[in-house]
Design an enzyme around this catalytic site. Structure first.
Site, PDB file in Angstrom:
ATOM      1  CB  CYS A  91     -15.179 -20.526 -72.540  1.00 59.76           C
ATOM      2  SG  CYS A  91     -13.793 -20.402 -71.198  1.00 59.76           S
ATOM      3  CB  CYS A 118     -11.745 -19.700 -73.029  1.00 55.97           C
ATOM      4  SG  CYS A 118     -11.842 -21.003 -72.056  1.00 55.97           S
ATOM      5  CG  ASP A 119     -12.615 -17.730 -76.585  1.00 57.14           C
ATOM      6  OD1 ASP A 119     -11.917 -18.123 -77.088  1.00 57.14           O
ATOM      7  OD2 ASP A 119     -13.936 -18.796 -76.708  1.00 57.14           O
TER       8      ASP A 119
END
Length: 212
Positions: free
Chosen positions: A41, A44-45
């Site tokens: 992701c 997300c990261d």
């Protein structure tokens, strides 16, 4: 329905909402370094890799979107694709090719992810070449699709060629009384908002089934 511990539950209706998970490559280092530089992701990261070099694996819409997003703040973004053309929408490809710090590595596959405690690099193999090539990166974002969690229903509820439970907007499956909601079912768009909508539709359909 029987659970893993042998408990049996009886009901007139059942809603399956097992979701889907990111497809894995299964290469050495992928599992060992997950969360240590290996991610599925970018949104997300991605922020953890500001001003660093990263690689994205894939060639569809999600992979190209990830590469474009990461190019905003990463020093270098490599998009590794096993073919000589991308599957992503033309508009997304144009955005990618306009990113000066993004590079597509064509006809190549990821062979290994290496690093002690964190990702330090990858090995890739290009079609027609005899030896693998090492590429120093700090992060690897894998975007090669999703796989539905439907294995335990195989042979009971009809699935499509990709393993998703066949169910329409009413969430009804091939088995009367069994409904599928969320990423587990066949649908054009898989997002949180559509999964929530499925939940409402599945409950309404189950209720209708109970009172009919």
């Amino acid at each position: 329905m029987e659970t893993a511990d042998g408990t049996v539950y009886e009901s007139r209706t059942l809603i399956l909402a097992g979701g889907a998970e990111h497809a894995k490559l299964g290469v050495p280092g992928e599992a060992e370094l997950r969360g240590q530089g290996v991610s599925y992701c970018a949104t997300c990261d991605g922020a953890f890799f500001k001003k660093r070099d990263v690689a994205v694996v894939g060639g569809g819409d999600v992979a190209v979107e990830d590469a474009v997003y990461l190019a905003r703040f990463c020093r270098k973004v490599y998009l590794i694709h096993r073919r000589d053309s991308l599957r992503a929408a033309k508009s997304l490809q144009e955005k990618l090719f306009s990113c000066e710090n993004a590079e597509v590595i064509w006809n190549s596959t990821l062979q290994k992810i290496y690093g002690a405690d964190l990702v330090e690099g990858i090995c890739i193999r290009t079609k027609g070449e005899d030896t693998d090539r090492e590429l120093a990166v700090d992060g690897v974002f894998i975007a090669v699709g999703m796989r539905p969690n439907t294995e335990i229903y195989s042979g009971t509820v009809a699935c499509d060629e990709n393993g998703y439970l066949i169910a329409g907007e009413d969430c009804a499956t091939s088995v009367p009384g069994i409904f599928a909601a969320g990423d587990i079912r066949t649908k054009a768009l898989r997002q949180i908002v559509t999964a929530v909508s499925d939940g409402a539709c599945a409950v309404a359909s189950a209720e209708k089934c109970l009172i009919s």
